[in-house]
Design a protein around this motif. Structure first.
Motif, short mmCIF file in Angstrom:
data_model
loop_
_atom_site.label_atom_id
_atom_site.label_comp_id
_atom_site.label_asym_id
_atom_site.label_seq_id
_atom_site.Cartn_x
_atom_site.Cartn_y
_atom_site.Cartn_z
N THR A 136 3.76 1.91 -1.66
CA THR A 136 4.51 1.58 -2.44
C THR A 136 3.44 2.28 -3.61
O THR A 136 3.68 3.69 -4.86
CB THR A 136 5.26 0.43 -3.41
N LEU A 137 1.81 2.44 -3.66
CA LEU A 137 0.87 2.53 -4.28
C LEU A 137 0.70 3.57 -3.73
O LEU A 137 0.73 4.58 -5.00
CB LEU A 137 -0.31 1.46 -3.91
N VAL A 138 0.95 4.22 -2.65
CA VAL A 138 0.50 5.53 -2.03
C VAL A 138 1.61 6.30 -2.93
O VAL A 138 1.16 7.48 -3.46
CB VAL A 138 0.66 6.03 -0.74
N ASP A 169 -8.49 7.66 -6.88
CA ASP A 169 -8.36 8.92 -7.30
C ASP A 169 -7.84 9.46 -8.81
O ASP A 169 -7.42 10.75 -8.65
CB ASP A 169 -7.15 9.08 -6.56
N HIS A 185 -5.11 -2.11 -2.30
CA HIS A 185 -4.40 -2.23 -1.39
C HIS A 185 -5.46 -0.03 -1.34
O HIS A 185 -4.96 0.49 -0.32
CB HIS A 185 -3.63 -2.37 -1.48
N ARG A 213 0.63 -1.37 0.46
CA ARG A 213 0.01 0.26 -0.45
C ARG A 213 0.70 1.30 -0.18
O ARG A 213 0.56 2.40 -1.25
CB ARG A 213 -1.06 0.11 1.35
N THR A 273 -7.35 13.40 -0.94
CA THR A 273 -7.94 11.96 -1.13
C THR A 273 -6.18 10.95 -2.14
O THR A 273 -6.40 10.05 -0.96
CB THR A 273 -8.77 11.63 -2.53
N TYR A 274 -6.04 11.51 -3.04
CA TYR A 274 -5.17 10.90 -3.04
C TYR A 274 -3.55 10.20 -2.09
O TYR A 274 -2.97 9.88 -2.37
CB TYR A 274 -4.27 11.78 -4.26
N HIS A 277 -4.14 9.44 0.48
CA HIS A 277 -5.01 7.74 0.49
C HIS A 277 -4.25 8.08 3.09
O HIS A 277 -4.15 6.79 3.52
CB HIS A 277 -4.64 6.61 0.37
N ALA A 328 2.80 5.79 -5.99
CA ALA A 328 2.57 5.84 -6.97
C ALA A 328 1.57 6.78 -7.38
O ALA A 328 1.17 7.83 -7.90
CB ALA A 328 1.93 4.69 -7.18
N ALA A 329 0.31 7.31 -6.49
CA ALA A 329 -0.80 8.18 -6.68
C ALA A 329 0.14 8.98 -6.46
O ALA A 329 -0.63 10.87 -7.45
CB ALA A 329 -1.52 7.50 -5.11
N GLU A 334 -0.46 12.85 -9.09
CA GLU A 334 -0.90 14.01 -8.83
C GLU A 334 0.16 14.84 -9.17
O GLU A 334 -0.01 16.14 -9.78
CB GLU A 334 -0.53 14.15 -7.46
#
Lengths: 248, 248
Positions: A136-138, B99, B94, A134, A238-239, A241, A140-141, A145
């Motif tokens: 690493t996914l944030v 977004d 996850h 998770r 939001t991005y 997370h 990427a998010a 952005e």
DNA sequence: TTTCATTTATAATCTATGTTATGTAACTAC
DNA sequence: GTAGTTACATAACATAGATTATAAATGAAA
């Protein structure tokens, strides 16, 4: 340099991960028990380089770091800034060749954790593995952005957005409050992160100051008009997370 | 709409994941046994929207998809283009709130796989979980590379880079060869992906054609001068993190 | 306290790319 | 086969931000 039994260094990691997830006591303990080697690095020092194949990853305990890649003719793109609790090269656990460089912004204390130990942790505690995934996914998010900013926002909006983002990231791990936070990077760094020249970054900073939206002196940022800043930069957290927690 | 025992739909997923990793027979079988529901979607149709909290993810079986986010005044940033074998919303496993939005470029056949089944797969086969994690990390590496383009490359370099990337992605799963590939997005789409106006995209396409580097007609791209294209765009495929295989 | 290096500030000029407008070509739907 | 729609092409003009240059602060070092 500390021994493998140094637990304190991993509390910053737990604090960071708890900003995006929750743990049981057992999971928390497993993270605190990770072996690590601590080192103090000078400002502007590369930690892992483009092309390297590291066998450990780097947890920031204190100070700031950033990731970048250089192109021809002195052009540079900065991908991210990192603070205490971040593992900026966590992706090296599954991408064996670095496609960019990780370096310090300020003097920094970092802890190196062997990939092997991280893999054992994720095998024994798949739910901890999911939280690291998770994270690493944030990461990427946040890249997405930044793409929006560089691709479709004005210089003014981009810089304001970066300031809101860094403030919230710092606040979420207890390193900032009252719309005041450290901001140690130079105007050249900001430009290379947002696809701008240093000259134009300076112009926009004057404008932000002139409008009374911020103060930025001695590596300290104060956001005086949060609402106007998030509106001007179309900022929506939001991005990031963050794990929603009951207020109180 | 197909039954849960439809194995063929997952062969494209295996093919894609084998472009970045290797599997044992048992692991391959486990992936093929994932339940899924297949659907055919029209061009330009949203699949999952910004703000949604999906309980399944979307495997593309045929056609193209893309991810984007809209800002005020009609501005749009496209983050990625996706082809058969991709799971463009794998991150929703996850990150529970979307977004950004996932939509089709062309008519597309997609298979929906329940999050629950994906989680069970990663629990039972942690090594498969690691490959899925790796896939999301490659996704992030591509975002970084796009940031470099939007932030620090000329319009010419950006477009050339995108063409090289899409060709290699398609080739790696057997959907292109001989420097010829499908390219179904419009010039507006290319602009929104690379932070350019459609007018300027058109100008640069004329230039690429004028220099004899490419042909682009009827949604088919031919790269006539691969070496010049990768040089002009500073393209280095390392960031795609393909699994190295012995040539043969 | 002076030296040296880095960062910030500011101005003048230039250019890559955006904006607006309009026309044409290629598809789609009867 | 014609009408409507979408995508592509091109030109004229506008501008956000780049580039180059210079100098003033700032801070570290000696």
């Amino acid at each position: 340099m500390t021994s493998a039994s140094d637990i304190h260094s991993k509390t910053v990691l737990v604090r960071k991960l708890e900003s995006i997830a929750t743990f049981s006591d057992e999971e928390r303990q497993a993270i605190l028990s990770l072996p690590s080697q601590t080192r103090v690095l000078k400002p502007g020092q590369d930690i892992v380089r483009d092309g390297d194949t590291p066998s450990q990853c780097c947890l920031i305990l204190d100070g700031w770091a950033y990731r970048y890649k250089v192109l021809g003719e002195g052009r540079r793109q900065i991908f991210s800034f990192h603070i205490a609790g971040d593992i900026p090269d966590l992706q090296s656990l599954h991408l064996h060749t670095m496609d960019h460089t990780l370096a310090t912004v300020t003097e920094a204390t970092v802890a190196f954790i062997p990939h092997q130990s991280m893999r054992e942790l994720t095998m024994r505690y798949p739910s901890v593995g999911a939280v690291l995934w998770r994270d690493t996914l944030v990461d990427a998010a946040i890249f997405r952005e930044w793409m929006i900013g560089i691709g479709r926002k004005s210089a003014f909006g981009r810089i304001a957005h970066l300031f809101c983002e860094m403030y919230l990231k710092l606040e979420s791990v207890g390193l900032a409050s009252d719309h005041r936070c450290p901001l140690p990077m130079t105007q050249v760094d900001i430009g290379d992160a947002l696809g701008l020249s240093n000259v134009h970054v300076n112009r926009v900073l004057q404008e932000l100051r002139g409008k009374g939206l911020i103060t930025l002196r001695s590596n300290t940022l104060v956001i005086h008009a949060w609402d106007e800043m998030i509106q001007a930069s179309e900022f929506d957290p939001t991005y990031l997370h963050f794990e929603q927690r009951a207020a109180g």
